[in-house]
Design a protein around this motif. Structure first.
Motif: not given
Length: 153
Positions: A98-118
């Motif tokens: 339900x988060x929105x647009x993100x990519x996974x890392x090992x123990x993290x997530x990568x977000x390009x723009x904060x407006x792309x996530x809830x």
């Protein structure tokens, strides 16, 4: 303790944030700081020169050597924000769905723009990540945690 100690100067985070060249990335970092402060009740410290961390946990390597790292936080990178919110013991896929647009890392997530996530889902993910971490290591540095910030697993 390990060499992973935060900069003890409380103004280090603000000085670092002022060096973020991209104005959108800088604004996103400011909004993330506000969110992490609200969720954790903790003031940030600068770790490793470019990571903004909230709280900390002490751990022990298999060799027996102790270490310390921030419990949750983020790093404003040139192309994205890296959010350290998933310690790895618990499956976070139900929240991430339900988060929105993100990519996974090992123990993290990568977000390009904060407006792309809830943002509300991100707050839930931060809390869930802290609870997850607390099942593995004692988590500290959250003065004044209220019931909504309880780290009890």
């Amino acid at each position: 303790m390990s060499m992973h100690a935060p900069d003890p100067d409380p103004s280090a985070v603000a000085r670092f944030a002022a060096t973020i060249a991209d104005p959108v990335r800088r604004a996103d970092a400011a909004m993330l700081d506000t969110l992490f402060r609200a969720v954790t009740g903790a003031a940030p410290l600068l770790w490793a020169g470019d990571m903004i961390g909230y709280g900390h946990y002490d751990y022990t390597y298999r060799s027996g050597k102790p270490g310390r790292w921030f419990a949750t936080g983020f790093a404003p990178r040139k192309a994205q924000q890296v959010l350290y919110v998933m310690p790895g013991a618990t499956d976070m896929r139900p929240i991430l769905a339900d988060l929105g647009k993100w990519k996974a890392g090992k123990a993290c997530i990568h977000i390009t723009r904060l407006t792309q996530v809830d943002i509300d889902v991100l707050a839930t993910l931060i809390r869930a990540g802290l609870r997850d971490l607390a099942t593995m290591w004692p988590v500290s540095g959250f003065a004044g945690l209220g019931a909504d910030r309880d780290l009890t697993p």
